[in-house]
Design a protein around this motif. Structure first.
Motif, PDB file in Angstrom:
ATOM      1  N   LEU A   2      36.294 -23.099  13.895  1.00 15.29           N
ATOM      2  CA  LEU A   2      35.404 -23.402  12.782  1.00 15.29           C
ATOM      3  C   LEU A   2      35.231 -22.179  11.884  1.00 15.29           C
ATOM      4  N   ALA A   3      35.164 -21.006  12.490  1.00 13.88           N
ATOM      5  CA  ALA A   3      35.050 -19.785  11.696  1.00 13.88           C
ATOM      6  C   ALA A   3      36.292 -19.573  10.830  1.00 13.88           C
ATOM      7  N   ALA A   4      37.469 -19.831  11.414  1.00 12.52           N
ATOM      8  CA  ALA A   4      38.710 -19.690  10.651  1.00 12.52           C
ATOM      9  C   ALA A   4      38.765 -20.665   9.481  1.00 12.52           C
ATOM     10  N   ALA A   5      38.118 -21.830   9.645  1.00 11.86           N
ATOM     11  CA  ALA A   5      38.082 -22.827   8.563  1.00 11.86           C
ATOM     12  C   ALA A   5      36.978 -22.545   7.552  1.00 11.86           C
ATOM     13  N   GLY A   6      36.166 -21.506   7.812  1.00 13.63           N
ATOM     14  CA  GLY A   6      35.095 -21.158   6.880  1.00 13.63           C
ATOM     15  C   GLY A   6      33.858 -22.012   7.006  1.00 13.63           C
ATOM     16  N   LEU A   7      33.719 -22.721   8.135  1.00 13.32           N
ATOM     17  CA  LEU A   7      32.574 -23.622   8.289  1.00 13.32           C
ATOM     18  C   LEU A   7      31.416 -22.988   9.045  1.00 13.32           C
ATOM     19  N   VAL A   8      31.688 -21.938   9.832  1.00 16.73           N
ATOM     20  CA  VAL A   8      30.610 -21.220  10.512  1.00 16.73           C
ATOM     21  C   VAL A   8      30.841 -19.720  10.336  1.00 16.73           C
ATOM     22  N   GLU A   9      29.783 -18.977  10.581  1.00 16.24           N
ATOM     23  CA  GLU A   9      29.851 -17.513  10.507  1.00 16.24           C
ATOM     24  C   GLU A   9      29.448 -16.954  11.865  1.00 16.24           C
ATOM     25  N   ARG A  10      30.305 -16.110  12.436  1.00 15.90           N
ATOM     26  CA  ARG A  10      30.027 -15.481  13.735  1.00 15.90           C
ATOM     27  C   ARG A  10      29.370 -14.126  13.467  1.00 15.90           C
ATOM     28  N   ARG A  11      28.088 -13.989  13.794  1.00 16.02           N
ATOM     29  CA  ARG A  11      27.345 -12.753  13.571  1.00 16.02           C
ATOM     30  C   ARG A  11      27.185 -12.018  14.900  1.00 16.02           C
ATOM     31  N   HIS A  12      27.767 -10.851  14.989  1.00 14.62           N
ATOM     32  CA  HIS A  12      27.743 -10.091  16.244  1.00 14.62           C
ATOM     33  C   HIS A  12      26.306  -9.804  16.667  1.00 14.62           C
ATOM     34  N   GLY A  13      26.000 -10.190  17.894  1.00 18.89           N
ATOM     35  CA  GLY A  13      24.677  -9.935  18.437  1.00 18.89           C
ATOM     36  C   GLY A  13      23.612 -10.906  17.976  1.00 18.89           C
ATOM     37  N   SER A  14      23.966 -11.833  17.082  1.00 16.74           N
ATOM     38  CA  SER A  14      22.960 -12.759  16.553  1.00 16.74           C
ATOM     39  C   SER A  14      23.289 -14.219  16.850  1.00 16.74           C
ATOM     40  N   GLY A  15      24.574 -14.584  16.849  1.00 16.85           N
ATOM     41  CA  GLY A  15      24.944 -15.964  17.138  1.00 16.85           C
ATOM     42  C   GLY A  15      25.905 -16.537  16.114  1.00 16.85           C
ATOM     43  N   THR A  16      26.068 -17.829  16.149  1.00 20.36           N
ATOM     44  CA  THR A  16      26.989 -18.550  15.257  1.00 20.36           C
ATOM     45  C   THR A  16      26.172 -19.458  14.349  1.00 20.36           C
ATOM     46  N   TYR A  17      26.395 -19.350  13.042  1.00 20.47           N
ATOM     47  CA  TYR A  17      25.590 -20.060  12.052  1.00 20.47           C
ATOM     48  C   TYR A  17      26.472 -20.942  11.167  1.00 20.47           C
TER      49      TYR A  17
END
Length: 467
Positions: free
Chosen positions: A72-87
């Motif tokens: 999903l991140a590669a498709a631009g649908l989510v953002e992986r934030r280090h230490g915070s989670g996936t949004y």
């Protein structure tokens, strides 16, 4: 976020893997989450559950969830934030939903975008008391498969002979039938074979449940058998969709073509979904029953239809007939959708189908449509001679080509002149470009309405060409 509730939401999109499933668990999970994001069920800035927690709730490994999130991140649908989670990020821009593109603002004087029975005048005067309408089977009104009397009448008068009442499900119109088929048969990413011009309501159903429409070459009789066989082998579709009386073109499938397609799906062990909503509207005077693949491959054909085109659209009664191995999942999809269709509508449908003059009225409606089709075609030939079409053998519409013009742009111009038309692009899979120079015009309206409509179209065309 409540992880257990979220897992249920994801699970509804995930479902079990299909036979011969080639995607990994991570790919299937990514597809389910992709569908939730693009549909708006997961809003931008939503924090997804932690990988380990979500994996435990879904019964999969943390690595499976991590793989899905990475996709999903590669498709631009989510953002992986280090230490915070996936949004969740905003869904990637894409084509507008099918029906939204169809709507236009403005004052409509004549609506040729709707291929519908114009009013309930086709319905007979029935001597039904309130008590008659409340005579539901069962008495509580919750017949999730449909009123047993209605299922018997639909099996007798509407569905192909391969299916009895026990394999017939009543729906709230053909549109619900299309969505139930997609719900029961599709996993995200599954392919569905369609024609280059096809029904937009079916495309919307495929989109809703994460399927991917694949356009296959055809001719005036539907899918080209050679191209269809090649596409079945290449894409291994969940099903293929066809219309024996086609919308929007009005073409009618020949017996030989139905037999050929039946042989292909039978040999490939896949399904053909046959929309017979317009099957009773063949306009040739000596026309017999429309061919069905169910006559040759009953275990590989799902048929559906509606009473809306022969009685009245306000009577929301449709149906699905399916082989036993498919009927169960369709019944489950119906239960989780609305439990049961309206008992009042079904009781009225029973009275209408059982009326001894029903066949006479349907023949009169077909004759009226023949006259109105010829009326519209004659008016267009006289006032808009540069437009072209093939005179339809069935249905309720003309599929018109505009010389050197975009159908959606002209639809906007026509709307400003008081007449609504359906742009051809909505009848094609997104991004295919098919139908861009087409519009669909309904000829179901009375001749005075058609006369006014064509005069307005001529004025709109002149203005459009001048601009």
């Amino acid at each position: 976020m409540d992880v257990d509730r979220f897992a249920v939401l994801v699970g509804e999109r995930l479902r079990r893997p299909r036979r011969n499933e080639r995607r990994s668990r991570g790919e299937r999970l990514a597809g389910a989450l992709d569908s939730l994001i693009r549909s708006g069920d997961l809003r931008p800035a939503t924090r997804l559950p932690a990988e380990r927690v979500l994996g435990a709730a879904l019964g999969v490994s943390r690595g499976t969830v991590a793989s899905a999130f990475d996709q999903l991140a590669a498709a631009g649908l989510v953002e992986r934030r280090h230490g915070s989670g996936t949004y969740v990020r905003a869904a990637a821009p894409g084509p507008q939903p099918i029906f939204r593109r169809w709507l236009r603002e403005g004052t409509v004087v004549v609506d040729l975008a709707k291929s519908v029975v114009p009013d309930p005048s086709l319905l007979p005067r029935l001597d039904l008391a309130v008590e008659d309408l409340l005579d539901a089977h069962p008495a509580d009104g919750y017949a999730f498969l449909g009123d047993s009397r209605l299922r018997g009448l639909l099996a007798e008068h509407a569905a192909p002979g391969a299916y009895g009442p026990d394999l017939l499900l009543v729906t709230s119109g053909a549109q619900q039938a299309l969505h139930l088929v997609a719900d029961a048969l599709l996993q995200p990413g599954d392919r569905v074979l369609v024609e280059h011009a096809t029904y937009p309501g079916m495309l919307a159903a495929i989109e809703r449940f994460g399927g991917v429409p694949v356009a296959v070459h055809g001719d005036r009789y539907g899918f080209s058998p050679a191209a269809f066989a090649e596409a079945v082998a290449e894409h291994r579709p969940a099903y293929a969709f066809t219309m024996p009386v086609h919308n929007p073109t009005g073409s009618v499938t020949a017996e030989r073509r139905a037999k050929a397609l039946a042989g292909i799906v039978r040999d490939a062990d896949t399904l053909l979904v046959e929309d017979r909503t317009l099957a009773d509207l063949v306009l040739a005077e000596d026309a017999g029953p429309v061919a069905s693949a169910a006559a040759y491959a009953p275990d590989h054909t799902v048929c559906l239809g509606s009473l809306s085109k022969t009685l009245w659209g306000g009577l929301r009664v449709g149906w699905i007939a399916a082989p036993r191995q498919v009927f169960g999942p369709l019944a489950v999809a119906k239960q989780r959708t609305d439990l049961a269709s309206s008992a009042l509508d079904q009781r009225l449908a029973v009275a209408l189908l059982a009326d001894p003059d029903a066949a006479v009225r349907q023949a009169a409606w077909r004759e009226r449509l023949r006259v109105r089709r010829d009326c519209l075609a004659g008016l267009l030939a006289e006032q808009l001679p540069s437009w072209s079409w093939t005179l339809p053998q069935g249905g309720m519409s003309l599929w018109v080509r505009l010389p050197g013009a975009d159908g959606e742009e002209f639809a906007a111009t026509a709307m400003r002149h008081g007449v609504a038309v359906s742009p051809g692009a909505v009848f094609a899979p997104p991004g295919s470009g098919a139908g861009d120079d087409r519009i669909r015009l309904s000829f179901a309206w009375p001749e005075p309405v058609l006369t006014e409509a064509v005069a307005m179209l001529a004025a709109a065309w002149a203005a459009h060409r001048a601009s």
